[in-house]
Scaffold this active site. Structure first.
Site, PDB file in Angstrom:
ATOM      1  N   TYR A  43      -3.048 -10.072  15.343  1.00  0.00           N
ATOM      2  CA  TYR A  43      -2.901  -8.975  14.369  1.00  0.00           C
ATOM      3  C   TYR A  43      -4.028  -7.960  14.536  1.00  0.00           C
ATOM      4  CZ  TYR A  43      -3.468  -6.441   9.995  1.00  0.00           C
ATOM      5  OH  TYR A  43      -3.662  -5.443   9.075  1.00  0.00           O
ATOM      6  N   ILE A  71       0.839  -1.207   0.000  1.00  0.00           N
ATOM      7  CA  ILE A  71       0.000   0.000   0.000  1.00  0.00           C
ATOM      8  C   ILE A  71       0.873   1.256   0.000  1.00  0.00           C
ATOM      9  CG2 ILE A  71      -1.859   1.219   1.206  1.00  0.00           C
ATOM     10  CD1 ILE A  71      -2.640  -1.552   2.433  1.00  0.00           C
ATOM     11  N   ASN A 115       9.516  -6.772   4.736  1.00  0.00           N
ATOM     12  CA  ASN A 115       8.526  -7.428   3.866  1.00  0.00           C
ATOM     13  C   ASN A 115       8.405  -6.673   2.546  1.00  0.00           C
ATOM     14  OD1 ASN A 115       6.621  -9.499   3.403  1.00  0.00           O
ATOM     15  ND2 ASN A 115       4.944  -8.078   3.813  1.00  0.00           N
ATOM     16  N   ARG A 171     -12.322 -21.724   6.010  1.00  0.00           N
ATOM     17  CA  ARG A 171     -11.068 -21.356   6.675  1.00  0.00           C
ATOM     18  C   ARG A 171     -11.423 -20.795   8.054  1.00  0.00           C
ATOM     19  NH1 ARG A 171      -7.310 -16.757   3.904  1.00  0.00           N
ATOM     20  NH2 ARG A 171      -8.978 -15.411   4.661  1.00  0.00           N
ATOM     21  N   LYS A 205      -4.156  -3.741  15.795  1.00  0.00           N
ATOM     22  CA  LYS A 205      -4.813  -2.596  15.127  1.00  0.00           C
ATOM     23  C   LYS A 205      -5.721  -1.899  16.124  1.00  0.00           C
ATOM     24  CE  LYS A 205      -2.826  -3.002  11.252  1.00  0.00           C
ATOM     25  NZ  LYS A 205      -1.764  -2.040  10.965  1.00  0.00           N
ATOM     26  N   SER A 252      -7.612  -1.352  10.192  1.00  0.00           N
ATOM     27  CA  SER A 252      -8.201  -2.403   9.359  1.00  0.00           C
ATOM     28  C   SER A 252      -9.658  -2.615   9.725  1.00  0.00           C
ATOM     29  CB  SER A 252      -7.427  -3.704   9.594  1.00  0.00           C
ATOM     30  OG  SER A 252      -8.128  -4.801   9.074  1.00  0.00           O
TER      31      SER A 252
END
Ligand code: NAD
Ligand code: UFG
Length: 338
Positions: free
Chosen positions: A149, A12, A35, A292, A153, A124
């Site tokens: 994760y 991004i 990354n 999932r 946020k 997010s």
């Protein structure tokens, strides 16, 4: 104006560099390339014909952040830097809490010491958790995250809000991204996941390219129109342009403001797969697979606030996302390492 982009070499961040440079602003990048690749920034320079000032360094280290702030006059920062793999965060939570939280605290301390009290943060849609019903609105109660994760946020949002309350000179803009996909239309920059992609669009692209044998469609028995999960996919260049508006807003205002950046429209996995095949004239090896773990049936934004206050609205279609993602993949079969 001149903006600091932590993590600016990432997916991004690199597209946001293009959008900011194209809008006449200057960018300074701080990235440790954990990354990403500096090649992404050279490509940004090729696309825009403009210079990107880049510093290699870690946002968790005050000396690295201060080195940038001592050399550059910065009007505001966007904090993209962080780890983002949901599954990995379950296995190595301390790495995620350490990097994603410490980087914010260190960055804010250094910015404040240099009198730069404006930050745009990459949050997010995951902060809406499982307790809310889409379309998600900014004033819904957040939390209830299902992985470390997501909690990073959520916690970063809390930290930045508290900072702004303690010092009203701060301007904090929290951007809740939905599902960014696609690539710059030149095909020169795009998403370059390391290892096996977790996300749908890069997995589709790698399956189309023959890097992966088979696309597994996770779950066809959700309570959605065709049984597959629905997401608010957003072209990464639309998202990048949202940052231009958010930064310009941050410079003009004080306080904390939250914006969803999404299209407001949901597409199912089957719809994305069909659009990809249709637009690019190919057929994917694909099969239905079990659900999932952790996936919500539906997630999409109420995108009205960003349009009303920032004057930003996503304008690229699902077809644009599929075409540009495949264009990038074809031109760069091994990402930036090709
Ligand atoms: P990315 O991994 O491509 O970019 C993150 C960049 O930060 C990388 O260039 C990485 O090298 C750098 N970085 C990581 N830790 C660092 C540190 N301590 N110091 C300096 N640099 C560091 O990810 P992205 O997809 O571009 O995401 C950018 C931000 O947006 C992240 O915070 C991510 O959590 C958030 N976000 C992404 C998505 C998505 O689907 N891509 C969705 C919602 C939110
Ligand atoms: N999917 C497949 N096959 C794949 C990959 C994904 O069927 O190989 C499905 C998923 O099950 C899901 C949909 O495609 O139904 C989208 O999955 P992604 O992994 O692309 O996106 P998510 O919505 O699960 O995750 C994204 C971001 C996360 C963020 C989360 C919630 O990648 O960072 O949204 O906001 F936490």
């Amino acid at each position: 104006m001149r903006f600091l982009l932590t993590g600016g070499a990432g997916f991004i961040g690199s597209h946001t560099c293009v959008a900011l440079l194209s809008a006449g602003h200057d960018v300074v990048v701080l990235d440790n390339y954990s990354n990403s690749s500096p090649e992404a920034l050279r490509r940004v320079e090729r696309i825009t014909g403009k210079k990107v000032k880049a510093y290699e360094g870690d946002c968790c280290k005050a000396q690295d952040v201060n080195r940038v702030l001592e050399n550059e006059k910065i009007d505001a920062a966007v904090h993209f830097a962080g780890f983002k793999a949901v599954g990995e965060s379950v296995h190595i939570p301390l790495n995620y809490y350490e990097n994603n939280i410490n980087s914010t605290i260190t960055l804010c301390r250094c910015l404040s010491a240099h009198g730069v009290k404006r930050i745009v943060f990459s949050s997010s849609a995951t902060v809406y958790g499982a307790d809310n019903q889409p379309p998600y609105k900014e004033d819904m109660r957040v939390g209830g995250c299902t992985n470390p994760y997501g909690w990073t946020k959520y916690m970063n949002e809390v930290i930045l809000r508290d900072l702004q309350v303690s010092d009203p000179e701060w301007s904090v803009v929290l951007l809740r991204y939905f599902n960014p996909v696609g690539a710059h239309e030149s095909g020169l920059i795009g998403e370059d996941p390391s290892g096996i992609p977790n996300n749908l669009m890069p997995f589709i692209c790698q399956t189309a390219a023959g890097v992966r044998d088979m696309l597994h469609i996770f779950g066809n028995d959700y309570p959605t129109p065709d049984g597959t999960c629905v997401r608010d996919y957003l072209h990464v260049m639309d998202l990048a342009e949202g940052h231009v508006k958010a930064l310009e807003y941050a410079v003009e205002h004080q306080g904390t403001e939250v914006f969803n950046l999404g299209t407001g429209e949901g597409y199912s996995v089957y719809q994305v797969v069909n659009a990809f095949e249709r637009v690019n004239g190919l057929t994917l090896n694909k099969e239905d697979a079990p659900r999932r773990e952790g996936d919500l049936p539906e997630s999409f934004a109420d995108a009205g606030k960003a349009e009303k206050i920032l004057g930003w609205k996503a304008r690229r279609s699902l077809e644009d996302m599929c075409r540009d993602a495949w264009h990038w993949q074809k031109m760069n079969p091994r990402g930036y390492h090709g």
